[in-house]
Design an enzyme around this catalytic site. Structure first.
Site, PDB file in Angstrom:
ATOM      1  NE  ARG A  85      -3.991   3.325  -0.560  1.00 39.11           N
ATOM      2  CZ  ARG A  85      -4.088   2.312  -0.836  1.00 39.11           C
ATOM      3  NH1 ARG A  85      -3.785   1.030   0.900  1.00 39.11           N
ATOM      4  NH2 ARG A  85      -4.067   2.034  -1.487  1.00 39.11           N
ATOM      5  CG  LEU A 105     -10.526  10.055   1.858  1.00 39.08           C
ATOM      6  CD1 LEU A 105     -11.239  10.440   2.064  1.00 39.08           C
ATOM      7  CD2 LEU A 105      -9.862  11.327   0.138  1.00 39.08           C
ATOM      8  CG  MET A 141      -6.395   2.456   6.237  1.00 35.34           C
ATOM      9  SD  MET A 141      -5.254   3.005   5.206  1.00 35.34           S
ATOM     10  CE  MET A 141      -6.474   2.612   4.042  1.00 35.34           C
ATOM     11  N   GLY A 146       0.997  -1.318  -0.124  1.00 33.55           N
ATOM     12  CA  GLY A 146       0.034  -0.010   0.210  1.00 33.55           C
ATOM     13  C   GLY A 146       1.022   1.076  -0.120  1.00 33.55           C
ATOM     14  NE  ARG A 191      -4.847  -6.848   7.543  1.00 37.29           N
ATOM     15  CZ  ARG A 191      -4.953  -6.920   6.518  1.00 37.29           C
ATOM     16  NH1 ARG A 191      -6.618  -7.490   6.788  1.00 37.29           N
ATOM     17  NH2 ARG A 191      -5.513  -6.100   5.742  1.00 37.29           N
ATOM     18  CG  ASP A 246      -0.839  -0.189   8.315  1.00 34.93           C
ATOM     19  OD1 ASP A 246      -1.797  -0.133   8.683  1.00 34.93           O
ATOM     20  OD2 ASP A 246      -0.874  -0.813   8.017  1.00 34.93           O
TER      21      ASP A 246
END
Length: 417
Positions: free
Chosen positions: A302, A300, A189, A15, A191, A145
């Site tokens: 990233r 948005l 975001m 990403g 995970r 992240d």
């Protein structure tokens, strides 16, 4: 260490972020300026570009245009999510990569990405070492992240954090316009690690933060959540909640799965999360009868280059430059990272190298001591950690009131005779 002359190749994977191109530009510019590196190639769409012999010649790009990469979001070279198999099970891809290295006389390999990208870089590095082909492999970190092991923080995180905190502050004011009640649930975001969602707490520095924050490091209980929202809403007729896309119940089931049991997965086996805020918004509306808005920040977070941290941009460029400088000096099999101090209000950041073996596929979680005792808020420790990282306004060039992003010619590379 002897001087190693040859070409360099760089790719981007996973990403993107608003500053991944700043890292790539740091590496590309440093390599182009080197009298040791003979040619500089870019992989189109990450490792796929190397496997498919789809390389571009970075020396044929206009230098002034290339410099715009520093303030351009996303991955200018293109990205991929391609998982290399274990070479002991299937070395087909590795043999192809070695052929490409020989074809273009590649002696420097730079890979710009997150956990899975560092895994790719690590596998290629180990294969070349095992097969006696001298090629210096360096990982250049990227992940909003912020979950790469070892390094204090990752390029891309700070700009995403700044965007999230800013958006929270803006939504906070918008949600209080009317004299009627409203519950707002925003999804960030993340995970398995709650760094991005925790960034919403930065909005509290200005007094415009959320009432509740939920991160994946703590099990999520729907009944407890509902009770807290009801209590806050009854008391102030407003309630603002920020949740991570990866929050899960005590059984490990993603809350997003409550609404979608058949989520798609990528080549690395990661579920395509999303929809957590929408599910919770619908559920809370049924439980309270209140007006509820679900907001998913999604991509948005990233790609918001207009809200990037200049500190993040400068550190990202430095990480790419350090990868090339260290490789030329003889270093290989490492990832560039940061070692930082925050003392007496002064922030310092220095380059530190980490073994690829340690970094690959290891996730760094948000420290539990930075989460409050009830599991629904973030403590001052995180604020002290993150606030220095979001400082400085981007120097993004604008034309006609709009951002001026890079436009690469992407001229196909040809092996030198």
């Amino acid at each position: 260490m002897s001087i190693l002359k040859g070409a360099a190749v760089i790719g981007q994977s996973g990403g993107p972020s608003s500053v991944i191109n700043a890292s790539a530009y740091g590496a590309i510019k440093t390599a182009l300026d080197s009298d040791v590196i003979t040619n500089v190639y870019g992989m189109c769409n990450g490792i796929r570009g190397l496997l498919d012999d789809n390389l571009i010649d970075m020396a044929k790009e206009d230098p002034d245009e290339l410099a715009l990469m520093k303030y351009t979001p996303s991955s200018a070279l293109g990205s991929c999510r391609y998982k290399l198999k274990d070479p002991d099970e299937d070395d087909t891809d590795y043999k192809t990569i070695l052929e490409m290295f020989k074809k273009y006389d590649i002696r420097y390999f730079f890979y710009n990405g997150g956990n899975d990208s560092m895994d790719t870089c690590n596998k290629i590095s180990k294969f070349m070492l095992k097969n006696g082909y001298e090629c210096r492999c360096m990982g250049i970190p990227k992940t909003i992240d912020n979950d790469l092991a070892g390094t204090d923080h990752c390029p891309g995180f700070a700009s995403a954090a700044k965007y999230i905190a800013t958006s929270v502050m803006e939504v906070y004011h918008d949600s209080r316009v009317y004299d009627t009640g409203m519950i707002t649930i925003m999804e960030c975001m993340g995970r398995h690690a709650g760094w991005l969602t925790a960034s919403a707490a930065l909005a509290n520095v200005g007094g415009n933060g959320p009432d509740l924050i939920y991160v994946p490091e703590v099990d999520f209980d729907l009944d407890s959540f509902t009770a807290k929202v009801k209590e806050i809403y009854a008391r102030q007729k407003k309630c603002f909640v920020v949740v991570s896309e990866g929050i899960h119940d005590k059984e490990g089931t993603f809350i997003a799965e409550y609404a979608n049991k058949n989520m798609a997965k990528d080549s690395f086996g990661h579920a395509q999360l999303g929809g957590t805020a929408a599910f919770l918004a619908n559920y809370i509306k049924e439980q309270t009868g209140a007006k509820v808005r679900g907001i998913e920040l999604s991509l948005l977070q990233r790609c918001a280059a207009h809200c990037a941290s200049q500190t993040d941009i400068d550190e990202s460029f430095a990480s790419g430059k350090a990868a090339v400088d260290n490789a030329i000096a003889g270093v290989t099999d490492k990832m560039v990272g940061f070692e930082c101090t925050r003392e007496n209000g002064k922030y310092t950041c220095n380059i530190k190298l980490f073994p690829l073996t340690i970094v690959a596929n290891t996730e760094k979680k948000l420290p539990l001591e930075w989460i409050n005792e009830t599991g629904d808020g973030i403590n001052q420790g995180f604020i002290d950690y993150a606030l220095p990282l979001i400082q400085g306004e981007t120097k993004l060039t604008k034309e006609n009131g709009l951002p001026r992003f890079v436009h690469l010619k992407k001229i196909k590379a040809e092996p030198k005779a």
